[in-house]
Design an enzyme around this catalytic site. Structure first.
Site, mmCIF file in Angstrom:
data_model
loop_
_atom_site.group_PDB
_atom_site.id
_atom_site.type_symbol
_atom_site.label_atom_id
_atom_site.label_comp_id
_atom_site.label_asym_id
_atom_site.label_seq_id
_atom_site.Cartn_x
_atom_site.Cartn_y
_atom_site.Cartn_z
ATOM 1 C CD GLU A 64 -3.118 -0.866 2.103
ATOM 2 O OE1 GLU A 64 -4.202 -0.472 1.640
ATOM 3 O OE2 GLU A 64 -2.917 -1.059 3.321
ATOM 4 C CG HIS A 81 -2.503 2.965 5.758
ATOM 5 N ND1 HIS A 81 -3.866 3.202 5.774
ATOM 6 C CD2 HIS A 81 -2.366 1.637 5.537
ATOM 7 C CE1 HIS A 81 -4.501 2.059 5.550
ATOM 8 N NE2 HIS A 81 -3.616 1.089 5.428
ATOM 9 C CG HIS A 139 -5.217 -1.397 9.316
ATOM 10 N ND1 HIS A 139 -4.472 -2.542 9.109
ATOM 11 C CD2 HIS A 139 -5.098 -0.669 8.173
ATOM 12 C CE1 HIS A 139 -3.940 -2.502 7.895
ATOM 13 N NE2 HIS A 139 -4.292 -1.379 7.311
ATOM 14 C CG HIS A 153 -8.234 -0.441 4.625
ATOM 15 N ND1 HIS A 153 -7.730 -0.431 3.343
ATOM 16 C CD2 HIS A 153 -7.149 -0.602 5.423
ATOM 17 C CE1 HIS A 153 -6.424 -0.609 3.377
ATOM 18 N NE2 HIS A 153 -6.054 -0.700 4.619
HETATM 19 MN MN MN Z 1 -4.009 -0.987 5.133
#
Ligand code: MN
Length: 273
Positions: free
Chosen positions: A113, A132, A134, A202
């Site tokens: 990603e 980033h 979760h 996500h």
């Molecule tokens: Mn991810």
């Protein structure tokens, strides 16, 4: 062994393509962008710290990542190889161009990603750091119609709310990962000029003008989500969120003093010095 063999095959393919379609040198140059040069040691230390802090504060577990724009070239950014953030050291950092092509992967596994980072840097010249994660507390606000709202003064950066990226709208049925430039671009478009974008089913991508902002916002975004869920769980009564005007004034006043105080504390705990 497997990686070495795969790399060999890739190089053979490139060589063949070079013979057929033009100088292999050009094709190889596209695959491997030039380095911007040595990283500022303080920036590198802060990037290592950012990785450790996000793990330490429970924002990432084995998954999630954080990047920073290169100090020498705005068209390069720095991100760990595929690794749990708590384990990241200077030797794990890979340099990328904004198409998320590695400059110096040297066979190391990469985050699938990484395009989240490259495409946001491309779209947002004001952004110099991206996380980033979760964070479990944020997931409900990406999958319901209940908007995440700023509950308290540490969350002024939420402003009037955050956009939600639904990968299904641009890419149909997927494995949910932002694993190519097209998906990354769609995410960056949904982010717009905001400080973060929720990702349906996500997680979240959070941005800032420097690492302490991106990390600090990631921490307080998660806290705010928890506080909001607790507040709503009280039931009954009216909830008074921060007024958009209050949020704006918080941003104007240097957004909690540029996270300097928590950054000093977190960094000391994370690096043990
Ligand atoms: Mn991810």
């Amino acid at each position: 062994m497997y990686l070495a063999r795969r790399e060999f095959l890739t190089r053979s393919t490139l060589l063949t393509a070079g013979i057929l379609f033009g100088p292999a040198r050009l094709i190889t140059a596209q695959q491997t962008p030039a380095s911007a040069g040595p990283i500022d040691p303080t920036l590198l230390e802060d990037l290592i710290a950012a990785n450790r802090i996000l793990a330490q504060e429970g924002i990432v577990d084995a998954f999630g990542h954080v990047s920073v724009r290169h100090n020498r070239n705005p068209n390069r950014f720095l991100l760990s190889r595929s690794l749990a953030p708590a384990l990241v050291t200077a030797a794990d950092i890979i340099e990328y161009d904004l198409d998320s092509n590695a400059v110096n992967a040297n066979g190391r596994a990469q985050y699938s990603e990484r395009f989240i980072h490259g495409e946001i840097y491309k779209a947002r010249p004001d952004v110099n750091a991206v996380t980033h994660c979760h964070s479990a507390s944020l997931i409900p606000f990406g999958v319901t119609s209940v908007p995440l709202r700023p509950m308290y003064h540490m969350a002024g950066f939420i402003g009037e709310g955050l956009p939600i990226f639904d990968i299904r709208k641009t890419a149909g049925m997927t494995d949910m990962l932002v694993s190519d430039s097209q998906k990354g671009r769609a995410l960056a478009q949904t982010l717009g000029n905001k400080t973060a974008v929720l990702m349906r089913g996500h997680g979240v991508a959070v941005v800032g003008p420097a690492l302490p902002f991106a990390v600090g916002r990631s921490v307080y975004l998660e806290l705010n989500a928890r506080v909001q869920a607790q507040t709503m769980a009280l039931g009954g009564g009216q909830i008074t969120y921060l007024d958009p005007e209050e949020a704006r004034k918080i941003m104007e006043s240097g957004e909690n003093r540029s996270y300097e105080r928590p950054w000093e504390l977190w960094k000391k705990k994370a690096l043990g010095k």
